[in-house]
Write an enzyme that holds these catalytic residues in place. Structure first.
Site, mmCIF file in Angstrom:
data_model
loop_
_atom_site.group_PDB
_atom_site.id
_atom_site.type_symbol
_atom_site.label_atom_id
_atom_site.label_comp_id
_atom_site.label_asym_id
_atom_site.label_seq_id
_atom_site.Cartn_x
_atom_site.Cartn_y
_atom_site.Cartn_z
ATOM 1 N N ILE A 16 0.831 -1.202 0.000
ATOM 2 C CA ILE A 16 0.000 0.000 0.000
ATOM 3 C C ILE A 16 0.865 1.251 0.000
ATOM 4 C CG2 ILE A 16 -1.609 1.347 1.409
ATOM 5 C CD1 ILE A 16 -2.942 -1.312 2.198
ATOM 6 N N ARG A 36 11.930 0.267 6.915
ATOM 7 C CA ARG A 36 13.083 -0.306 7.621
ATOM 8 C C ARG A 36 14.147 -0.819 6.658
ATOM 9 N NH1 ARG A 36 10.716 -4.676 11.549
ATOM 10 N NH2 ARG A 36 9.517 -5.084 9.666
ATOM 11 N N ASP A 63 12.919 3.028 11.711
ATOM 12 C CA ASP A 63 11.957 2.171 12.397
ATOM 13 C C ASP A 63 10.938 3.074 13.073
ATOM 14 O OD1 ASP A 63 10.541 0.447 14.009
ATOM 15 O OD2 ASP A 63 12.284 -0.400 15.033
ATOM 16 N N TYR A 159 -3.428 -6.902 17.074
ATOM 17 C CA TYR A 159 -3.516 -6.063 15.871
ATOM 18 C C TYR A 159 -4.812 -5.256 15.875
ATOM 19 C CZ TYR A 159 -3.800 -4.976 10.848
ATOM 20 O OH TYR A 159 -3.920 -4.335 9.634
ATOM 21 N N LYS A 163 -5.140 -1.168 15.865
ATOM 22 C CA LYS A 163 -5.812 -0.424 14.798
ATOM 23 C C LYS A 163 -7.025 0.342 15.326
ATOM 24 C CE LYS A 163 -3.147 -1.332 11.284
ATOM 25 N NZ LYS A 163 -2.339 -0.261 10.662
ATOM 26 N N THR A 194 -1.328 -7.623 -0.591
ATOM 27 C CA THR A 194 -0.006 -7.121 -0.215
ATOM 28 C C THR A 194 0.786 -8.257 0.407
ATOM 29 O OG1 THR A 194 -0.710 -6.529 2.025
ATOM 30 C CG2 THR A 194 -0.977 -4.832 0.311
#
Length: 263
Positions: A16, A36, A63, A159, A163, A194
């Site tokens: 993305i 990174r 990072d 996760y 988010k 992705t």
């Protein structure tokens, strides 16, 4: 459309982030690309120069979870192109584990990369962005969240929590900056084709015995269009939020998901 605006994109080496970089380059932005991986950044910069020959690109490996790394890289970027006018927080990671097996290390990693990294980057660019906005160049902060920022998914609790935090941060900051020439919005893609989703496919294959096609279909099944979102579709939504006439779009969490969140 966005001639000479300075756009900084994290996670820009692939997926993305890379699609957003190309779209903003085509719109005339000067680009700073963060990731990174130095190798991925160099490869992406070459792709951009081939497709948009006059693009101005600065790359900086860093990072997002390391505050000092972010501060140094942003200072270098601003020395090159001036204040950041568009910040796209696209860096992210997703790892799957049942909650009972989600140890503190995994929890902190998901929060650090997906949420704290967004905070670090906003903190680093905001003062310069506000000064530029006060002088007439509007600021845009766009956080790439996920449908996981608006609903729950099993086996990715850390996760999902991170988010949801990104969406909450977006809404709170949008209110703080509403009269200062800077808008803050979140884009919430569903499963997008992705590297992260390809890793998820491999994980499903390993744990269930499904083949690649079956694993991919399992991820696409939640999308009413029965397909994966494409990275360029997410990039077009970012361009829309940056384009002239988008000033009233503020504090939104916009699903790019084929209708998944409509049900």
């Amino acid at each position: 459309m966005l001639n000479s605006r300075h756009a900084l994109i994290t996670g820009a080496g692939a997926g993305i982030g890379a699609a957003i970089a190309l779209t903003l380059a085509q719109a005339g932005c000067r680009l700073t690309l963060f990731s990174r991986s130095q190798d991925k950044l160099q490869a992406q910069a070459e792709v951009l120069r081939q497709q948009v020959p006059d693009v101005a690109v600065f790359i900086a490996p860093m990072d997002v979870g390391d505050e000092q790394s972010v501060q140094v890289a942003v200072q270098q970027a601003q020395a090159r192109f001036g204040p950041v006018n568009i910040l796209v927080n696209s860096a992210g990671q997703a790892q799957s584990q049942p909650f009972a097996k989600t140890d503190a290390a995994l929890w902190h990693q998901m929060i650090n990369v997906n949420l704290t990294g967004t905070y670090h980057c906003i903190q680093a660019v905001l003062s310069g962005m506000l000064e530029a906005a006060n002088s007439g160049t509007p600021g845009r902060i766009i956080n790439i969240a996920s449908t996981a920022g608006l609903k729950g998914y099993a086996y990715v609790s850390a996760y999902v929590a991170a988010k949801h935090g990104v969406v909450g941060l977006t809404k709170a900051l949008a209110l703080e900056l509403a009269r200062k020439g800077v808008t803050v919005n979140a884009i919430c893609p569903g499963y997008t084709e992705t590297d992260i989703v390809r890793e998820a496919v491999q994980n499903i294959m390993a744990k269930t015995g499904k083949n690649e096609a079956q694993a991919g279909q399992a991820l696409a099944a939640g999308n009413p269009q029965q397909r994966l979102v494409q990275a360029h579709e997410v990039a077009q939504s970012v361009l829309w939020l940056c384009a002239p006439g988008s000033d009233a779009l503020n504090g939104q969490a916009i699903g790019i998901d084929g209708g998944e969140l409509a049900g």
